[in-house]
Design a protein around this motif. Structure first.
Motif, PDB file in Angstrom:
ATOM      1  N   PRO A  34     153.953 122.854  29.484  1.00 38.40           N
ATOM      2  CA  PRO A  34     153.478 121.779  28.685  1.00 38.40           C
ATOM      3  C   PRO A  34     154.040 121.031  27.499  1.00 38.40           C
ATOM      4  CG  PRO A  34     152.127 123.675  28.268  1.00 38.40           C
ATOM      5  CD  PRO A  34     153.153 123.934  29.396  1.00 38.40           C
ATOM      6  N   ASP A  35     154.862 119.922  27.748  1.00 38.07           N
ATOM      7  CA  ASP A  35     155.583 119.506  26.632  1.00 38.07           C
ATOM      8  C   ASP A  35     155.040 118.615  25.790  1.00 38.07           C
ATOM      9  OD1 ASP A  35     155.642 117.781  28.930  1.00 38.07           O
ATOM     10  OD2 ASP A  35     157.677 116.941  28.539  1.00 38.07           O
ATOM     11  N   LEU A  36     153.564 118.252  26.449  1.00 41.49           N
ATOM     12  CA  LEU A  36     152.728 117.257  25.802  1.00 41.49           C
ATOM     13  C   LEU A  36     151.398 118.019  25.518  1.00 41.49           C
ATOM     14  CD1 LEU A  36     153.976 114.123  27.407  1.00 41.49           C
ATOM     15  CD2 LEU A  36     154.645 114.753  25.374  1.00 41.49           C
ATOM     16  N   LYS A  37     150.564 117.268  24.828  1.00 40.73           N
ATOM     17  CA  LYS A  37     149.128 117.857  24.758  1.00 40.73           C
ATOM     18  C   LYS A  37     148.432 117.501  25.832  1.00 40.73           C
ATOM     19  CE  LYS A  37     148.679 118.044  19.560  1.00 40.73           C
ATOM     20  NZ  LYS A  37     147.767 117.415  18.360  1.00 40.73           N
ATOM     21  N   LYS A  38     148.589 116.258  26.769  1.00 44.16           N
ATOM     22  CA  LYS A  38     147.718 116.383  27.875  1.00 44.16           C
ATOM     23  C   LYS A  38     148.453 115.270  28.558  1.00 44.16           C
ATOM     24  CE  LYS A  38     144.951 112.622  25.205  1.00 44.16           C
ATOM     25  NZ  LYS A  38     143.561 112.259  24.846  1.00 44.16           N
ATOM     26  N   LEU A  39     147.897 115.091  30.031  1.00 42.17           N
ATOM     27  CA  LEU A  39     148.493 114.454  30.996  1.00 42.17           C
ATOM     28  C   LEU A  39     147.464 113.477  31.303  1.00 42.17           C
ATOM     29  CD1 LEU A  39     151.259 114.640  32.583  1.00 42.17           C
ATOM     30  CD2 LEU A  39     150.062 115.822  34.394  1.00 42.17           C
ATOM     31  N   VAL A  40     147.890 112.145  31.415  1.00 49.57           N
ATOM     32  CA  VAL A  40     146.721 111.143  31.682  1.00 49.57           C
ATOM     33  C   VAL A  40     147.073 110.407  32.963  1.00 49.57           C
ATOM     34  CG1 VAL A  40     145.517 109.151  30.556  1.00 49.57           C
ATOM     35  CG2 VAL A  40     146.384 110.846  29.273  1.00 49.57           C
ATOM     36  N   PHE A  41     146.119 110.158  33.648  1.00 47.01           N
ATOM     37  CA  PHE A  41     146.098 109.438  34.975  1.00 47.01           C
ATOM     38  C   PHE A  41     145.237 108.329  34.955  1.00 47.01           C
ATOM     39  CE2 PHE A  41     147.278 113.696  36.284  1.00 47.01           C
ATOM     40  CZ  PHE A  41     148.627 113.785  36.870  1.00 47.01           C
ATOM     41  N   VAL A  63     149.870 113.616  42.304  1.00 42.30           N
ATOM     42  CA  VAL A  63     149.240 114.237  41.207  1.00 42.30           C
ATOM     43  C   VAL A  63     149.295 115.856  40.907  1.00 42.30           C
ATOM     44  CG1 VAL A  63     146.758 114.126  40.421  1.00 42.30           C
ATOM     45  CG2 VAL A  63     147.737 112.196  41.135  1.00 42.30           C
ATOM     46  N   GLN A  64     149.074 116.369  42.136  1.00 40.08           N
ATOM     47  CA  GLN A  64     149.180 117.698  42.326  1.00 40.08           C
ATOM     48  C   GLN A  64     150.273 118.258  41.746  1.00 40.08           C
ATOM     49  OE1 GLN A  64     146.560 120.106  42.892  1.00 40.08           O
ATOM     50  NE2 GLN A  64     148.029 122.006  42.742  1.00 40.08           N
ATOM     51  N   GLU A  65     151.438 117.599  42.027  1.00 37.99           N
ATOM     52  CA  GLU A  65     152.763 118.264  41.739  1.00 37.99           C
ATOM     53  C   GLU A  65     152.886 118.038  40.252  1.00 37.99           C
ATOM     54  OE1 GLU A  65     155.505 116.098  44.040  1.00 37.99           O
ATOM     55  OE2 GLU A  65     155.176 117.527  45.746  1.00 37.99           O
ATOM     56  N   ASN A  66     152.580 116.979  39.682  1.00 39.89           N
ATOM     57  CA  ASN A  66     152.753 116.629  38.324  1.00 39.89           C
ATOM     58  C   ASN A  66     151.707 117.623  37.307  1.00 39.89           C
ATOM     59  OD1 ASN A  66     154.844 114.213  37.458  1.00 39.89           O
ATOM     60  ND2 ASN A  66     153.461 113.618  39.455  1.00 39.89           N
ATOM     61  N   VAL A  67     150.616 117.914  37.665  1.00 37.20           N
ATOM     62  CA  VAL A  67     149.623 118.943  37.154  1.00 37.20           C
ATOM     63  C   VAL A  67     150.378 120.051  37.129  1.00 37.20           C
ATOM     64  CG1 VAL A  67     147.397 120.042  37.128  1.00 37.20           C
ATOM     65  CG2 VAL A  67     147.741 117.216  37.390  1.00 37.20           C
ATOM     66  N   VAL A  68     151.058 120.647  38.180  1.00 35.97           N
ATOM     67  CA  VAL A  68     151.698 121.970  37.968  1.00 35.97           C
ATOM     68  C   VAL A  68     152.675 122.122  37.087  1.00 35.97           C
ATOM     69  CG1 VAL A  68     152.760 123.524  39.364  1.00 35.97           C
ATOM     70  CG2 VAL A  68     150.907 122.697  40.497  1.00 35.97           C
ATOM     71  N   LYS A  69     153.413 120.819  37.217  1.00 32.76           N
ATOM     72  CA  LYS A  69     154.668 120.804  36.339  1.00 32.76           C
ATOM     73  C   LYS A  69     154.205 121.046  35.148  1.00 32.76           C
ATOM     74  CE  LYS A  69     157.649 118.464  39.504  1.00 32.76           C
ATOM     75  NZ  LYS A  69     158.487 117.082  39.788  1.00 32.76           N
ATOM     76  N   GLN A 116     140.139 106.823  35.421  1.00 33.48           N
ATOM     77  CA  GLN A 116     141.099 107.380  34.766  1.00 33.48           C
ATOM     78  C   GLN A 116     140.624 108.927  34.274  1.00 33.48           C
ATOM     79  OE1 GLN A 116     142.829 105.257  31.122  1.00 33.48           O
ATOM     80  NE2 GLN A 116     142.138 107.192  29.846  1.00 33.48           N
ATOM     81  N   PHE A 117     141.362 109.845  34.347  1.00 34.89           N
ATOM     82  CA  PHE A 117     141.362 111.136  34.020  1.00 34.89           C
ATOM     83  C   PHE A 117     142.371 111.883  33.366  1.00 34.89           C
ATOM     84  CE2 PHE A 117     143.061 112.090  38.116  1.00 34.89           C
ATOM     85  CZ  PHE A 117     143.572 113.099  38.033  1.00 34.89           C
ATOM     86  N   GLU A 118     142.097 112.844  32.533  1.00 37.66           N
ATOM     87  CA  GLU A 118     143.428 113.873  31.977  1.00 37.66           C
ATOM     88  C   GLU A 118     143.145 115.171  32.317  1.00 37.66           C
ATOM     89  OE1 GLU A 118     141.573 114.087  27.277  1.00 37.66           O
ATOM     90  OE2 GLU A 118     142.320 112.077  28.310  1.00 37.66           O
ATOM     91  N   PHE A 119     144.368 115.708  32.041  1.00 37.72           N
ATOM     92  CA  PHE A 119     144.600 117.080  32.046  1.00 37.72           C
ATOM     93  C   PHE A 119     145.265 117.781  30.652  1.00 37.72           C
ATOM     94  CE2 PHE A 119     144.336 120.836  34.656  1.00 37.72           C
ATOM     95  CZ  PHE A 119     143.610 120.369  35.699  1.00 37.72           C
ATOM     96  N   SER A 120     144.610 118.526  30.277  1.00 31.22           N
ATOM     97  CA  SER A 120     144.968 119.257  28.966  1.00 31.22           C
ATOM     98  C   SER A 120     145.492 120.768  29.244  1.00 31.22           C
ATOM     99  CB  SER A 120     143.826 119.214  27.888  1.00 31.22           C
ATOM    100  OG  SER A 120     142.759 119.984  28.289  1.00 31.22           O
ATOM    101  N   THR A 121     146.122 121.127  27.938  1.00 28.33           N
ATOM    102  CA  THR A 121     146.512 122.564  28.357  1.00 28.33           C
ATOM    103  C   THR A 121     145.250 123.456  28.586  1.00 28.33           C
ATOM    104  OG1 THR A 121     146.412 122.655  25.942  1.00 28.33           O
ATOM    105  CG2 THR A 121     148.518 122.313  26.881  1.00 28.33           C
ATOM    106  N   GLU A 122     144.135 123.115  27.691  1.00 32.25           N
ATOM    107  CA  GLU A 122     142.853 124.183  28.321  1.00 32.25           C
ATOM    108  C   GLU A 122     142.582 123.897  29.654  1.00 32.25           C
ATOM    109  OE1 GLU A 122     141.109 126.031  26.137  1.00 32.25           O
ATOM    110  OE2 GLU A 122     142.992 125.779  24.852  1.00 32.25           O
ATOM    111  N   GLY A 123     142.768 122.567  30.270  1.00 36.67           N
ATOM    112  CA  GLY A 123     142.508 122.373  31.757  1.00 36.67           C
ATOM    113  C   GLY A 123     143.453 123.368  32.504  1.00 36.67           C
ATOM    114  N   CYS A 124     144.648 123.409  31.974  1.00 37.46           N
ATOM    115  CA  CYS A 124     145.524 124.307  32.765  1.00 37.46           C
ATOM    116  C   CYS A 124     144.960 125.829  32.472  1.00 37.46           C
ATOM    117  CB  CYS A 124     146.905 124.330  32.083  1.00 37.46           C
ATOM    118  SG  CYS A 124     147.782 122.732  32.369  1.00 37.46           S
TER     119      CYS A 124
END
Length: 423
Positions: free
Chosen positions: A363-370, A352-358, A378-386
């Protein structure tokens, strides 16, 4: 003589019970292995504007995690932040956690960075608050009496330490000891350690104070710095007790820290420490995702790490070695006492950590969903989260504190106070 039918029946029942017990033991041992194999084969699916991770746990996907019981998120804690132990990396995690929940931090006065460090914290070192404090996490020296008086009764105490020789090299490089102590050698570690009395004197003298960032005169950055941060009496400031040569006193203090602290993390086992921290604090995966901060690049420049250098440093900083050896062992005792899925959770968190850092780097997409797994909802990571992930947030926390408490002023120091932090 014929064996009564009842005895035969009892024997068969006993055999069945033993067989069932054996099956249960096998499942208990092999289940983590099964989960680990599934961990390495998760599938990624691109959706229109998001990336979602579906993890293959056919038996446990929708059930409660086998590693976590229901518990309440803990928000009151003290983090003793020692120099060059991944503490700023953790600092960004802890500030983010408290900031989004509007928790109250013990923050340095004005634009300072430290809560008295390397001196003991006093009321003049932090902003007063009308609300109860939740978090102490900026650089300070552990003092049970002072901190217990400030914090709620259910406060947990946490810190992180590092293998001492590795810690020495990081401190040496980050705080520019080579240039400040005027070490002229292509192998500055070896040169410094072989003439440590000479170079320590040069570094600590008043004439070097203009180039020593935030470090007061007569303070050693290379000798038992970890132990000093957790409050052990090692003779600084001058005139205070020094137990360095009293092995029994050192051992008693380490045992006391073991009782006082809920967790002493180890840099060399960072993810194992983080997952243990997450379990103790009842936090989520999203809470502990981090962005590396203040990472030195000294390994690529010079890294002799000769046996002779290590032996010299072991004598010089012997108390830190005792501290590290003790808490390295206790960390692994804590880990081995965890549920069987602990290492699977560590490996999953690493993914998870590696994928969030990448994602945050590009950020080629608006958000990352786990999607939901056995370890998290379930949680998500957005560009604002970055953006939030990368922010240190200390100034924002101080600004919010001043707005909420209307710029309340701490007590002024007495004239001639020698123990004033420089930063």
């Amino acid at each position: 003589m014929l064996i009564p039918k009842m005895m035969i029946y009892r024997r068969k029942v006993s055999q069945v019970m033993i067989a069932v017990l054996i099956v249960c033991i096998v499942i208990y041992v092999l289940l983590p292995v099964y989960l680990l194999k599934k961990m390495n084969n998760f599938e990624m699916y691109k959706l229109t504007e998001e990336r979602s991770f579906y993890h293959l746990y056919p038996l446990l996907k929708n059930n409660t995690s086998i590693s976590m019981m229901s518990c309440k998120e803990k928000t009151n804690f003290v983090f003793i932040k020692c120099m060059k132990c991944a503490t700023e990396t953790l600092g960004t995690v802890f500030r983010r956690f408290g900031y989004v929940r509007n928790l109250t931090f013990v923050t340095p006065v004005g634009k300072k960075l430290y809560l008295g460090w390397p001196f003991q914290m006093t009321k003049s070192d932090y902003r007063p608050s009308k609300r109860p404090f939740n978090i102490i996490m900026e650089h300070s020296i552990y003092n049970k009496t002072v901190m217990e008086a400030l914090m709620p009764a259910d406060t947990l105490y946490i810190t992180i330490i590092r293998e001492p020789y590795s810690h020495f090299k990081s401190v040496f490089t980050y705080f520019n000891l080579k240039n400040i102590a005027k070490v002229s050698s292509n192998d500055p570690f070896t040169e410094y350690l072989h003439h440590i009395g000479k170079y320590e004197q040069i570094y600590q003298r008043h004439e070097a104070s203009s180039t020593r960032y935030c470090i007061p005169d007569n303070f050693s950055m290379t000798k038992n710095l970890l132990s000093h941060c957790i409050g052990m009496s090692l003779g600084f400031p001058a005139g205070t007790q020094n137990i360095t040569s009293d092995a029994d006193a050192v051992e008693r203090y380490i045992q006391q820290i073991d009782k006082d602290f809920s967790l002493v993390m180890i840099v060399e086992y960072f993810h194992e420490s983080l997952i243990l921290f997450k379990r103790i604090m009842c936090w989520t995966f999203k809470d502990i995702i981090y962005w590396n901060a203040n990472v030195a690049n000294y390994v690529k420049k010079f890294d002799p790490h000769s046996d002779e250098n290590v032996k010299i440093y072991q004598k010089w900083s012997s108390v830190d070695y005792k501290l590290y050896d003790h808490f390295n062992k206790t960390l692994w005792k804590r880990i081995h006492a965890q549920t069987p899925d602990f290492f699977s959770e560590v490996q999953y968190f690493t993914t998870v950590q590696e994928n969030v850092v990448k994602f945050c780097l590009k950020p080629d997409l608006k958000k990352l969903v786990f999607n939901k797994t056995v370890w998290h909802e379930q949680f998500e990571f957005s560009t604002e989260g970055c953006k939030m992930l990368k922010q240190k947030l200390l100034e924002a926390i101080q600004k919010r504190h001043d707005e909420q408490d209307h710029n309340s002023v701490p007590p002024t120091r007495k004239p001639g106070d020698r123990y004033v932090p420089l930063c």
